[in-house]
Each structure stands twice: as structure tokens, then as C-alpha cells.
Design a protein around this motif. Structure first.
Motif, mmCIF file in Angstrom:
data_model
loop_
_atom_site.group_PDB
_atom_site.id
_atom_site.type_symbol
_atom_site.label_atom_id
_atom_site.label_comp_id
_atom_site.label_asym_id
_atom_site.label_seq_id
_atom_site.Cartn_x
_atom_site.Cartn_y
_atom_site.Cartn_z
ATOM 1 N N HIS A 5 0.858 -1.180 0.000
ATOM 2 C CA HIS A 5 0.000 0.000 0.000
ATOM 3 C C HIS A 5 0.894 1.229 0.000
ATOM 4 O O HIS A 5 1.868 1.286 0.746
ATOM 5 C CB HIS A 5 -0.886 0.051 1.250
ATOM 6 C CG HIS A 5 -1.777 -1.129 1.393
ATOM 7 N ND1 HIS A 5 -3.022 -1.193 0.836
ATOM 8 C CD2 HIS A 5 -1.592 -2.305 2.018
ATOM 9 C CE1 HIS A 5 -3.566 -2.353 1.118
ATOM 10 N NE2 HIS A 5 -2.721 -3.048 1.843
ATOM 11 N N ILE A 6 0.558 2.169 -0.835
ATOM 12 C CA ILE A 6 1.271 3.447 -0.878
ATOM 13 C C ILE A 6 0.233 4.538 -0.679
ATOM 14 O O ILE A 6 -0.789 4.565 -1.364
ATOM 15 C CB ILE A 6 2.002 3.650 -2.216
ATOM 16 C CG1 ILE A 6 3.053 2.564 -2.403
ATOM 17 C CG2 ILE A 6 2.629 5.043 -2.271
ATOM 18 C CD1 ILE A 6 3.697 2.574 -3.773
ATOM 19 N N GLY A 20 0.703 9.038 -8.330
ATOM 20 C CA GLY A 20 0.020 7.768 -8.092
ATOM 21 C C GLY A 20 -0.125 6.937 -9.350
ATOM 22 O O GLY A 20 0.121 5.724 -9.345
ATOM 23 N N ARG A 21 -0.510 7.575 -10.455
ATOM 24 C CA ARG A 21 -0.638 6.850 -11.727
ATOM 25 C C ARG A 21 0.700 6.282 -12.184
ATOM 26 O O ARG A 21 0.785 5.157 -12.661
ATOM 27 C CB ARG A 21 -1.224 7.770 -12.803
ATOM 28 C CG ARG A 21 -2.720 7.937 -12.703
ATOM 29 C CD ARG A 21 -3.288 8.622 -13.938
ATOM 30 N NE ARG A 21 -2.786 9.979 -14.104
ATOM 31 C CZ ARG A 21 -3.349 11.056 -13.584
ATOM 32 N NH1 ARG A 21 -4.451 10.944 -12.864
ATOM 33 N NH2 ARG A 21 -2.838 12.242 -13.781
ATOM 34 N N GLU A 22 1.761 7.060 -12.034
ATOM 35 C CA GLU A 22 3.087 6.594 -12.443
ATOM 36 C C GLU A 22 3.555 5.426 -11.575
ATOM 37 O O GLU A 22 4.094 4.444 -12.079
ATOM 38 C CB GLU A 22 4.094 7.742 -12.401
ATOM 39 C CG GLU A 22 5.462 7.402 -12.937
ATOM 40 C CD GLU A 22 5.488 7.049 -14.420
ATOM 41 O OE1 GLU A 22 6.535 6.536 -14.873
ATOM 42 O OE2 GLU A 22 4.487 7.263 -15.130
ATOM 43 N N TYR A 27 4.777 -0.277 -10.790
ATOM 44 C CA TYR A 27 4.698 -1.435 -9.892
ATOM 45 C C TYR A 27 3.503 -2.351 -10.151
ATOM 46 O O TYR A 27 3.316 -3.330 -9.444
ATOM 47 C CB TYR A 27 4.679 -0.964 -8.434
ATOM 48 C CG TYR A 27 5.975 -0.324 -8.026
ATOM 49 C CD1 TYR A 27 7.123 -1.088 -7.848
ATOM 50 C CD2 TYR A 27 6.062 1.044 -7.845
ATOM 51 C CE1 TYR A 27 8.321 -0.507 -7.491
ATOM 52 C CE2 TYR A 27 7.258 1.645 -7.478
ATOM 53 C CZ TYR A 27 8.383 0.861 -7.308
ATOM 54 O OH TYR A 27 9.572 1.453 -6.953
ATOM 55 N N GLY A 28 2.697 -2.034 -11.164
ATOM 56 C CA GLY A 28 1.557 -2.878 -11.491
ATOM 57 C C GLY A 28 0.509 -2.912 -10.395
ATOM 58 O O GLY A 28 -0.064 -3.966 -10.109
#
Length: 65
Positions: A5-6, A20-22, A27-28
Motif C-alpha cells: 500500500h502506498i 500515483g498513476r506513475e 509497480y503494477g
């Protein structure tokens, strides 16, 4: 099973979604936008209470924890 979780926080317009999208791409991972979730919940609550989202927002300011 291993979970990652990030959490990204910051001011409006600071690039949280872009970062977040990047990270999700690299990291899939899936993205969960708490802002989108909060807006969806507000709309559902307003619908159930027969209120406009504006009225619900005004009430929420009075009951902040």
C-alpha cells in the motif's frame, strides 16, 4: 499473500494523482482515489437523505470530528 500500500497526501493540485498513476504503472498496482470515494459517498448519502450535495456539504461542516 503480500500486499503493498502506498499513501500519497498533499495540497490540491500538487500532483498526487500524477505520481500515483506513475507508481501504479511502474509497480503494477491498482489506484484507489479517496477523493473520488468521498465524492461518491456524498452523492449516495445526499440521494438517500433527499438532499443536494451542497446541503450535505453544509451539514458536514457542522459535524466535523
Amino acid at each position: 499473500m503480500h500486499f503493498r500500500h502506498i499513501t500519497i497526501s498533499g495540497e490540491p493540485g500538487s500532483g498526487k494523482s500524477s505520481v500515483g498513476r506513475e507508481l501504479a504503472r511502474i509497480y503494477g498496482m491498482d489506484i484507489v482515489s479517496t477523493g473520488a470515494l468521498q465524492r461518491e459517498l456524498a452523492v449516495r448519502w445526499a440521494y438517500q437523505l433527499w438532499m443536494s450535495t451542497r446541503e450535505l456539504n453544509l451539514i458536514s461542516r457542522l459535524i466535523r470530528v
